[in-house]
Design an enzyme around this catalytic site. Structure first.
Site, PDB file in Angstrom:
ATOM      1  N   ASP A 472      -1.858  -1.283   2.388  1.00 51.55           N
ATOM      2  CA  ASP A 472      -1.878  -1.664   0.988  1.00 51.55           C
ATOM      3  C   ASP A 472      -2.151  -3.169   0.947  1.00 51.55           C
ATOM      4  OD1 ASP A 472      -1.460  -1.327  -1.687  1.00 51.55           O
ATOM      5  OD2 ASP A 472       0.688  -1.692  -1.581  1.00 51.55           O
ATOM      6  N   ASP A 671       5.058   0.383   1.185  1.00 46.20           N
ATOM      7  CA  ASP A 671       6.435  -0.061   0.920  1.00 46.20           C
ATOM      8  C   ASP A 671       7.010   0.500  -0.370  1.00 46.20           C
ATOM      9  OD1 ASP A 671       4.911  -1.415  -0.879  1.00 46.20           O
ATOM     10  OD2 ASP A 671       5.622  -3.423  -0.354  1.00 46.20           O
ATOM     11  N   ASP A 675       4.135   5.418  -2.134  1.00 46.16           N
ATOM     12  CA  ASP A 675       3.468   5.553  -0.824  1.00 46.16           C
ATOM     13  C   ASP A 675       4.034   6.711  -0.003  1.00 46.16           C
ATOM     14  OD1 ASP A 675       1.767   3.378  -1.223  1.00 46.16           O
ATOM     15  OD2 ASP A 675       3.272   1.948  -0.532  1.00 46.16           O
TER      16      ASP A 675
END
Length: 783
Positions: A472, A671, A675
């Protein structure tokens, strides 16, 4: 305070057995009902009297009277971890409430979470080792002294020597070696032949042969008489037992050392915490007595006792023991602190938020202990080999025995027994069984010290094999805290005015970009006014009124919906986006007034980490919700291989599935709660420690520092561990493959060389120790 320490009575509140009708009270420490008489142990605190069933409870109360008097003891019961359980390092499905041997492989069970208590088995085996060694030395002198000019046997005579050998060997075989025989019998009973089956057969055969030679020599043919009598192998039985104890003691010590990393983690939390009472007084309370909501003082140099929130004070806290990051982190009112970290210079007053098993440190210990107990897929290979290995070895020993007995030189029976016993002893698959678990255990501990938590052995093995990493952008590559970078005026209003209006409008918004604009305006000395009629338009921006003018801030779609043309400003906005910034238009009174740009700074460590990941053979893909141009600018700056922009949370799992379809082995780092599906779908999910609990649950590896350097460490650790396991399996396989034919006597026809059972025992112990020594090298691996 007063306290009587004479005898006492207590019962569990059944009522009827109270002869004098004496009043009763509840012990505030253990909750028992206590008869209150003149001799009852009593303490007074805060104007109240408390009564105790025993001296232990009274002592605990004296250590922390507030805790027990305030009724918090009941609240704290959930903090205490359950009693120690024991498991087999090779068969984690075996769990017992007390130490002992594994019914499958016979290995010593070890505590699931290492404690500071000395291992009972290590103590017992060390004692048995010394006794065995004390018998082995005179036995060696009696049987082999002649070789070095000490003909003790000649002085004492053959018969007396044999009786002395019998007297020295018998207690060793029947007492010292008892655990070996017990495990050997269990292995046969459980139909799971293992190393103890072979050891029991070997030692038992050597001792029984010697027993007949001593007390019934007539059963042997005349050829077997060597001078005065039949040769015995008491010294072989005793020396084998002694050498196996040497191997076991070394192995148990080494296995204790693999738990050092967990013990070091457990020791990070202090044993006491300084509690602040409502009247402002302070005292040191035992850590286990701290409950959620307690106010605590952390002085300079102290360890933070539990996870908490800073209520007052300012200090820097060294979090390196938990995250692996060397730079201390500034903490002030409202910030979170983690138990086990070290307060550097200021004094902090904190409120406990997580205590006992709920703290980050306790969860880390739990996770590392869990990884030690898990099985790597590569272990399946060793298990399969071990299953057929023991029966095969027994068959080889029988064949060797038969061949020696039929065609061997005189005394054929003696040669047959020596070769069969040597085969049984040298072939113990102990090193084979240890090869994988000992490496995983050491690696899990080493990872924890570097801020890399391994959930299970499978994740570690898979991490060594991945070739693609999906990350990400926000919070992983960047700091996750956007900052105002540019203000561009596109009208007669100056930049200061444009920013003031933008900040006034954004004061009402919760969005991270809004926060960046407001704090940017404050840093430039402006105090934003507040907008009225504020409205957030999903996916477009915000609008409202500032100083009686209609104001809007947002993307091109926002301006379009208000009928404002942004054509002339597109070039300026694109130039900002090419630098990786997010550009937003601002309109005042229905006209385009300027552009405000915000950027999330890239972490200092990111560029170097991506270089390292490329060096480790990984392809890096960035998946972000940002627009394509901003995402590409960041990717180009960092040298990222592929970019997926405008990705919604639900698209991340689809991306992982797409990569899988192309044959990629994928690690996914994330995180957030959003996700979790992608982390679970990837070959290895990597949760960034600053993230959500759900992400941590779905991940195989958790990084306590939220940046890419942790992934580099995890990859290096995984590769080093897999390499180490392969070396161990190679040692064990090659050793056994070479040792068995030599012990069976294959070299005898050519070189006249037959392996003594004692040398076989020494070699067997050495193989286990070499495997453990190799695994312990992982403690020093550079990450």
């Amino acid at each position: 305070m007063t306290g009587q320490t004479q005898h006492h009575h207590h019962h569990h509140g059944h009522g009827g057995d109270n002869p004098a009708g004496a009043p009763t009270a509840t012990d505030p420490v253990c909750g028992m009902t206590v008869e209150v008489t003149e001799t009852t142990r009593t303490e007074s605190y805060d104007g109240q009297s408390f009564h105790f069933c025993s001296e232990g409870c009274q002592e605990k109360f004296r250590d922390d009277p507030y805790f027990y008097a305030s009724g918090n003891a009941e609240k704290a019961k959930g903090n205490v971890a359950q009693g120690t359980q024991w498991t087999c390092p090779m068969h984690p499905e075996i769990i017992r409430d007390e130490p002992g041997a594994c019914p499958v492989c016979g290995m010593a069970l070890e505590p699931m979470v290492p404690s500071d208590e000395p291992s009972e088995e290590l103590t017992d085996f060390t004692r048995r080792l010394w006794v065995s060694a004390a018998a082995a030395v005179p036995l060696m002198v009696l049987t082999m002294g002649e070789m070095v000019g000490l003909d003790v046997r000649g002085w004492l005579g053959h018969q007396l020597s044999v009786y002395i050998e019998f007297a020295l060997a018998t207690p060793i075989v029947f007492w010292a070696a008892l655990p070996f025989f017990k495990r050997g019998i269990d292995s046969v009973r459980n139909l799971s032949p293992n190393m103890w089956t072979l050891i029991s057969l070997g030692v038992g055969a050597a001792y029984l042969y010697s027993l007949f030679a001593t007390f019934a020599p007539g059963v042997f043919p005349e050829d077997y008489r060597m001078g005065e009598g039949v040769g015995t192998y008491y010294e072989a039985a005793v020396v084998i037992v002694t050498l196996i104890f040497v191997g076991q003691v070394l192995e148990l010590r080494a296995r204790e050392r693999t738990g050092d990393a967990i013990r070091a983690l457990m020791d990070l939390a202090p044993k006491t915490a300084r509690r602040i009472l409502q009247d402002g007084s302070e005292y040191d309370a035992p850590l286990e007595n701290v409950v959620e909501g307690d106010m605590l003082r952390v002085r300079p140099g102290d360890s933070v006792p539990v996870d908490a929130e800073v209520v007052e004070g300012h200090s820097s806290v060294d979090e390196s023991m938990i995250t692996g990051e060397p730079v201390p982190v500034e903490k002030t009112e409202g910030d979170r602190v983690t138990g086990g970290t070290t307060n550097k210079n200021g004094t902090l007053a904190i409120r406990a938020t997580q205590v006992g098993a709920e703290t980050v440190l306790a969860q880390i210990v739990d996770m590392v202990a869990g990884a030690r107990r898990s099985k790597a897929p590569i272990q399946g290979l060793a298990d399969k080999v071990s299953e057929i290995f023991v029966p095969a070895v027994v068959a080889v020993a029988v064949i060797a025995f038969v061949i020696w007995l039929s065609i061997g030189p005189d005394p054929a029976l003696a040669f047959a027994i020596v070769s069969a016993v040597s085969v049984l002893i040298i072939a113990c698959p102990c090193a084979l069984g240890l090869a994988t678990p000992i490496s995983i255990t050491t690696a899990a501990g080493r990872g924890a010290q570097a801020g890399v938590l391994i959930k299970d052995a499978e994740a570690l093995e898979r991490m060594a094999k991945v070739d693609t990493l999906v990350v990400d952008k926000t919070g992983t590559l960047t700091e996750g805290r956007p900052r105002l970078t540019d203000v561009v005026s596109l009208s007669d209003r100056d930049e200061t005015d444009v920013l003031a209006v933008a900040a006034a409008l954004e004061t009402g918004s919760e969005h991270p970009l809004a926060e960046a604009i407001v704090s940017g305006a404050r840093e430039r000395g402006q105090k934003p006014a507040r907008a009225t009629e504020f409205e957030a338009v999903t996916g477009k921006g915000v609008k409202g009124r500032v100083d009686d003018e209609d104001v809007a801030l947002g993307n091109p779609a926002m301006m379009e919906s208000l009928g404002i043309d942004t054509g002339k400003a597109e070039d300026s906005a694109d130039a900002l986006r090419t630098e990786g910034k997010t550009a937003m238009y601002i309109a005042i009174g229905g006209k385009l007034a300027g552009i405000v740009a915000v950027a999330d700074p890239i972490k200092d460590t990111t560029e170097g980490a991506i270089r390292d990941l490329h060096a480790e053979g990984l392809r890096v893909i960035m998946a972000t919700g940002d627009n394509q141009r901003t995402a590409e600018a960041v990717a180009a700056k960092l040298g990222i291989d592929d970019v997926r922009a405008g990705v919604l949370p639900e698209d991340k799992k689809a991306l992982v599935d797409e990569l899988h379809a192309k044959g990629a082995r994928v690690a996914m780092a994330g995180d957030g709660v959003n996700d979790a599906p992608a982390l679970a779908a990837a070959d290895v999910g990597i949760a960034m420690g600053s993230g959500a609990d759900v992400a941590v649950e779905s991940a195989g590896i958790t990084l306590l520092s939220g940046d890419l350097t942790g992934i580099v460490r995890a990859r290096k650790l995984a590769l080093a561990t897999l390499r180490n396991i392969k070396q161990n399996l190679f040692f064990a396989f090659v050793y056994n493959a070479a040792g068995v034919p030599v012990a069976a006597g294959i070299l005898y026809p050519v070189f006249g060389l037959l392996l003594s059972p004692m040398i076989a025992a020494a070699a067997m112990s050495l193989s286990s120790v070499s495997v453990i020594g190799n695994a312990l090298r992982l403690r020093c691996v550079k990450l």
